[in-house]
Write a protein that holds these residues in place. Structure first.
Motif, PDB file in Angstrom:
ATOM      1  N   GLY A  78      77.334  19.094  52.417  1.00 49.41           N
ATOM      2  CA  GLY A  78      76.535  19.184  53.627  1.00 49.41           C
ATOM      3  C   GLY A  78      77.384  19.201  54.888  1.00 49.41           C
ATOM      4  N   GLN A  79      76.720  19.398  55.998  1.00 45.22           N
ATOM      5  CA  GLN A  79      77.390  19.511  57.292  1.00 45.22           C
ATOM      6  C   GLN A  79      78.208  18.264  57.636  1.00 45.22           C
ATOM      7  OE1 GLN A  79      74.684  20.227  60.531  1.00 45.22           O
ATOM      8  NE2 GLN A  79      76.327  20.750  61.939  1.00 45.22           N
ATOM      9  N   GLY A  80      77.662  17.090  57.383  1.00 41.32           N
ATOM     10  CA  GLY A  80      78.378  15.853  57.681  1.00 41.32           C
ATOM     11  C   GLY A  80      79.654  15.709  56.870  1.00 41.32           C
ATOM     12  N   LEU A  81      79.577  16.032  55.581  1.00 36.56           N
ATOM     13  CA  LEU A  81      80.751  15.937  54.726  1.00 36.56           C
ATOM     14  C   LEU A  81      81.782  17.001  55.102  1.00 36.56           C
ATOM     15  CD1 LEU A  81      82.233  14.508  52.490  1.00 36.56           C
ATOM     16  CD2 LEU A  81      80.850  15.756  50.819  1.00 36.56           C
ATOM     17  N   TRP A  82      81.331  18.199  55.483  1.00 36.25           N
ATOM     18  CA  TRP A  82      82.281  19.201  55.976  1.00 36.25           C
ATOM     19  C   TRP A  82      83.014  18.671  57.203  1.00 36.25           C
ATOM     20  CZ3 TRP A  82      84.504  22.579  53.281  1.00 36.25           C
ATOM     21  CH2 TRP A  82      83.843  23.320  52.304  1.00 36.25           C
ATOM     22  N   GLY A  83      82.305  17.924  58.057  1.00 34.23           N
ATOM     23  CA  GLY A  83      82.951  17.323  59.225  1.00 34.23           C
ATOM     24  C   GLY A  83      84.048  16.339  58.824  1.00 34.23           C
ATOM     25  N   VAL A  84      83.787  15.536  57.799  1.00 38.56           N
ATOM     26  CA  VAL A  84      84.797  14.598  57.295  1.00 38.56           C
ATOM     27  C   VAL A  84      86.001  15.375  56.766  1.00 38.56           C
ATOM     28  CG1 VAL A  84      85.300  12.892  55.486  1.00 38.56           C
ATOM     29  CG2 VAL A  84      83.152  12.751  56.772  1.00 38.56           C
ATOM     30  N   ILE A  85      85.744  16.391  55.974  1.00 38.33           N
ATOM     31  CA  ILE A  85      86.823  17.196  55.391  1.00 38.33           C
ATOM     32  C   ILE A  85      87.659  17.838  56.495  1.00 38.33           C
ATOM     33  CG2 ILE A  85      87.291  19.266  54.009  1.00 38.33           C
ATOM     34  CD1 ILE A  85      84.705  18.465  52.379  1.00 38.33           C
ATOM     35  N   ASP A  86      86.995  18.416  57.488  1.00 37.38           N
ATOM     36  CA  ASP A  86      87.710  19.049  58.601  1.00 37.38           C
ATOM     37  C   ASP A  86      88.538  18.034  59.378  1.00 37.38           C
ATOM     38  OD1 ASP A  86      86.657  21.524  57.930  1.00 37.38           O
ATOM     39  OD2 ASP A  86      85.064  21.432  59.438  1.00 37.38           O
ATOM     40  N   HIS A  87      87.987  16.856  59.603  1.00 38.70           N
ATOM     41  CA  HIS A  87      88.721  15.798  60.314  1.00 38.70           C
ATOM     42  C   HIS A  87      89.954  15.369  59.522  1.00 38.70           C
ATOM     43  CE1 HIS A  87      89.375  12.414  62.981  1.00 38.70           C
ATOM     44  NE2 HIS A  87      89.500  11.663  61.896  1.00 38.70           N
ATOM     45  N   GLN A  88      89.808  15.186  58.233  1.00 39.17           N
ATOM     46  CA  GLN A  88      90.932  14.772  57.397  1.00 39.17           C
ATOM     47  C   GLN A  88      92.008  15.853  57.332  1.00 39.17           C
ATOM     48  OE1 GLN A  88      89.083  13.672  53.681  1.00 39.17           O
ATOM     49  NE2 GLN A  88      88.448  11.676  54.456  1.00 39.17           N
ATOM     50  N   ALA A  89      91.605  17.113  57.439  1.00 38.06           N
ATOM     51  CA  ALA A  89      92.563  18.219  57.368  1.00 38.06           C
ATOM     52  C   ALA A  89      93.523  18.219  58.559  1.00 38.06           C
ATOM     53  CB  ALA A  89      91.822  19.553  57.290  1.00 38.06           C
ATOM     54  N   ARG A  90      93.177  17.512  59.620  1.00 35.06           N
ATOM     55  CA  ARG A  90      94.086  17.408  60.769  1.00 35.06           C
ATOM     56  C   ARG A  90      95.260  16.482  60.466  1.00 35.06           C
ATOM     57  NH1 ARG A  90      89.564  15.870  64.944  1.00 35.06           N
ATOM     58  NH2 ARG A  90      88.032  17.299  64.084  1.00 35.06           N
ATOM     59  N   THR A  91      95.083  15.592  59.507  1.00 40.98           N
ATOM     60  CA  THR A  91      96.112  14.600  59.173  1.00 40.98           C
ATOM     61  C   THR A  91      96.740  14.846  57.809  1.00 40.98           C
ATOM     62  OG1 THR A  91      94.840  12.988  60.454  1.00 40.98           O
ATOM     63  CG2 THR A  91      96.551  12.125  59.014  1.00 40.98           C
ATOM     64  N   PHE A  92      95.942  15.271  56.845  1.00 40.83           N
ATOM     65  CA  PHE A  92      96.395  15.445  55.469  1.00 40.83           C
ATOM     66  C   PHE A  92      96.405  16.923  55.091  1.00 40.83           C
ATOM     67  CE2 PHE A  92      93.915  11.368  55.378  1.00 40.83           C
ATOM     68  CZ  PHE A  92      95.011  10.524  55.325  1.00 40.83           C
ATOM     69  N   ASP A  93      97.344  17.297  54.257  1.00 42.37           N
ATOM     70  CA  ASP A  93      97.392  18.659  53.731  1.00 42.37           C
ATOM     71  C   ASP A  93      96.161  18.876  52.849  1.00 42.37           C
ATOM     72  OD1 ASP A  93      97.886  21.039  52.413  1.00 42.37           O
ATOM     73  OD2 ASP A  93      99.811  20.411  51.586  1.00 42.37           O
ATOM     74  N   PRO A  94      95.280  19.805  53.212  1.00 41.89           N
ATOM     75  CA  PRO A  94      94.068  20.021  52.416  1.00 41.89           C
ATOM     76  C   PRO A  94      94.351  20.339  50.947  1.00 41.89           C
ATOM     77  CG  PRO A  94      93.891  21.147  54.512  1.00 41.89           C
ATOM     78  CD  PRO A  94      95.307  20.641  54.413  1.00 41.89           C
ATOM     79  N   ALA A  95      95.512  20.903  50.647  1.00 36.80           N
ATOM     80  CA  ALA A  95      95.846  21.224  49.249  1.00 36.80           C
ATOM     81  C   ALA A  95      96.029  19.969  48.400  1.00 36.80           C
ATOM     82  CB  ALA A  95      97.109  22.083  49.202  1.00 36.80           C
ATOM     83  N   THR A  96      96.241  18.818  49.047  1.00 32.88           N
ATOM     84  CA  THR A  96      96.431  17.562  48.318  1.00 32.88           C
ATOM     85  C   THR A  96      95.132  16.780  48.159  1.00 32.88           C
ATOM     86  OG1 THR A  96      96.927  16.230  50.291  1.00 32.88           O
ATOM     87  CG2 THR A  96      98.774  17.372  49.227  1.00 32.88           C
ATOM     88  N   ARG A  97      94.047  17.302  48.730  1.00 29.78           N
ATOM     89  CA  ARG A  97      92.780  16.579  48.771  1.00 29.78           C
ATOM     90  C   ARG A  97      91.751  17.212  47.846  1.00 29.78           C
ATOM     91  NH1 ARG A  97      92.770  11.844  50.872  1.00 29.78           N
ATOM     92  NH2 ARG A  97      90.732  12.083  51.815  1.00 29.78           N
ATOM     93  N   GLU A  98      90.751  16.425  47.488  1.00 33.49           N
ATOM     94  CA  GLU A  98      89.620  16.940  46.726  1.00 33.49           C
ATOM     95  C   GLU A  98      88.355  16.195  47.122  1.00 33.49           C
ATOM     96  OE1 GLU A  98      89.929  16.398  42.476  1.00 33.49           O
ATOM     97  OE2 GLU A  98      91.026  14.534  42.744  1.00 33.49           O
ATOM     98  N   THR A  99      87.233  16.862  46.935  1.00 31.21           N
ATOM     99  CA  THR A  99      85.924  16.270  47.204  1.00 31.21           C
ATOM    100  C   THR A  99      85.228  16.095  45.862  1.00 31.21           C
ATOM    101  OG1 THR A  99      85.857  17.392  49.335  1.00 31.21           O
ATOM    102  CG2 THR A  99      83.771  16.526  48.492  1.00 31.21           C
ATOM    103  N   LEU A 100      84.858  14.863  45.568  1.00 31.11           N
ATOM    104  CA  LEU A 100      84.244  14.527  44.280  1.00 31.11           C
ATOM    105  C   LEU A 100      82.844  13.990  44.494  1.00 31.11           C
ATOM    106  CD1 LEU A 100      87.270  12.658  42.626  1.00 31.11           C
ATOM    107  CD2 LEU A 100      86.654  15.066  42.389  1.00 31.11           C
TER     108      LEU A 100
END
Length: 104
Positions: A78-100
């Motif tokens: 959802g939109q809220g979780l996309w916001g979390v993912i986008d925020h985290q991408a500013r600090t963490f490499d998105p390739a190292t992350r996953e959404t479960l």
């Protein structure tokens, strides 16, 4: 010994953080906290528990997958979780992350 931080986000219960003190690992505290998170989600009639985490090390993504979490389909985020993912991408490499998620 440990704590869990969570909030409702887009309907499911989003697990912001689950943490166990280093000297207390291996005693089932994390599993007990995760069970409390699931119980809380059920009490809210949430349809799932969602989280974002690192793919590695073993106490991140692999740990949650061991307890039944699976990769969340992109079309279910959802939109809220996309916001979390986008925020985290500013600090963490998105390739190292996953959404479960885990459906309840």
């Amino acid at each position: 010994m440990g704590f869990a931080a969570m909030r409702t986000l887009d309907g499911p219960l989003y697990l912001d953080n689950i943490s166990v003190e280093a000297g207390s690992s291996g005693r089932g505290i994390g599993k007990a906290l995760l069970n409390e998170v699931r119980s809380h989600a059920a009490s809210l009639n949430a349809r799932a528990v969602t989280l974002t985490t690192f793919r590695e090390p073993v106490w991140n993504g692999p740990w949650f997958r061991r307890y039944g979490f699976q990769t969340m389909p992109l079309d279910r985020i959802g939109q809220g979780l996309w916001g979390v993912i986008d925020h985290q991408a500013r600090t963490f490499d998105p390739a190292t992350r996953e959404t479960l998620w885990q459906l309840l």
